[in-house]
Design an enzyme around this catalytic site. Sequence first.
Site, PDB file in Angstrom:
ATOM      1  CB  SER A 289      17.519  59.716 -25.823  1.00 34.55           C
ATOM      2  OG  SER A 289      18.404  58.820 -25.205  1.00 34.55           O
TER       3      SER A 289
ATOM      4  CB  SER B 281      15.971  58.328 -22.331  1.00 32.66           C
ATOM      5  OG  SER B 281      16.256  59.645 -23.073  1.00 32.66           O
TER       6      SER B 281
ATOM      7  CE  LYS C 263      13.867  62.195 -22.198  1.00 34.49           C
ATOM      8  NZ  LYS C 263      14.976  62.139 -23.108  1.00 34.49           N
TER       9      LYS C 263
END
Length: 487
Positions: free
Chosen positions: A176, A152, A77
């Site tokens: 997330s 996210s 990420k």
Amino acid sequence: MDYFKNDLTSLHESLVNKELSAEELTKETFANIKKRDQQIEAFLALNEENALAQAKELDQNGIDRANVLAGIPIAIKDNIVTKGLRTTAASKMLENFDPIYDATVMEKLAAAQMINVGKVNMDEFAMGGSTESSAFKLTKNAWDQTKVPGGSSGGSAAAVASGEVLVALGSDTGGSIRQPAAYNGIVGVKPTYGRVSRYGLIAFASSLDQIGPLTRTVKDNAYVLNAISGHDSRDFTSSSKEVPDFTKGLDGDIKGMRIAVPKEYFDEGVDADVKAAIKDAIKTFESLGATVDEVSLPHSKYGVPVYYIIASSEASSNLQRFDGIRYGFRAQDVKNLEDVYVRSRTEGFGDEVKRRIMLGTFSLSAGTYDAFFKKAAQVRTLICQDFANVFKDYDLILGPTAPTTAYGIGEEIDDPITMYMNDILTIPVNLAGLPGMSLPAGFSNGLPIGMQLIAPQFREDTMYKAGYAFEQATDFHKQVPTIGGQN
């Protein structure tokens, strides 16, 4: 390389037996990404040259039979800093940021000889639940490219679910990792707060953020959490608790396990198909010998307002550092110092980030601190006590991960309240610092449904044991999207 037909164990066997080299695996992974990512748009940056050099070196030295992760490609990420590889947090504010050091989790992955193939998309500064607030790309759901991948960590989940990689790292502040895992039909784990170092994770809300793995199976997830867990003196919130081997005890035997199902997790707003899938999952657990009872978590209904006050307040504080002076985006043609600050932040941050900074700054201001931030912190304690009371009698808590399956791109982006409420089932876990796992538990209109397991602090082993038993008793994890033409 068909990642839908492999797991870490089978790939490791192929690498050890030299049926496959790490270099071949890495090359095929990049070929996979380039082919599928045109539809999914999960990757923001590829690490091709470094990854191939690392793979070659691994092949020369030989793959260690005792290390299941050696030579396995992984996606990261884009809020986890990677030395020399652009790290943007999906924000214009950091679009040219090349870190000069690695996050602790990157050092641990390097020690485990995993190969970082690139950085994946996310909501800007991890603020969002759909990956639509990214400044650079619109990532799509692996199962239906008209739907959001969740957020996210949407890029991490979509990359794994679409078969571009077998493993990705995400971060979880209010769901997330778990919510995008649910939307994409994979396994996502948010470890206990402090289990994994946050050093090198670009901060959103420091008392809530936690890095964790996304994989296709429970066992693969446990292997990766083994590698990234442990104390780090550079992170003062890092726990010194011993890290067990999370892959031990994955035997499918959960006889006598006590599981609690909060009645609040089936309130209105939870889709009928989601409720039905979770009720079927409860029957599966009972058939495996677990006892399942209904309980109450009375303060969980306050989780969303408490979270958005606390998380936004911490974000307001953490994002002060992006001022157009030291690093990051700086506005051009400015007239004075105040102009540098105001215009750099106005142009560098997206709408969702600005919304949370303003909400947090308001909550922390002198006239409203007692009414908002202090009150939220007090209710957070009540939420923690609710969980503690349940865990006196039960090993795990079970419920849906998200109230619905993935919704359409653009459907909720203009309605922040509705979007915030999508996290109502995951947020309390972060507020209490507990470990949580989402794993596939069914389908509705062709879209995956996620089931959430919540364990007491530092009892990820219990969560993995139960998740593995459920996975072995069902075949939801074997279903794959049509993206790669496998279905």
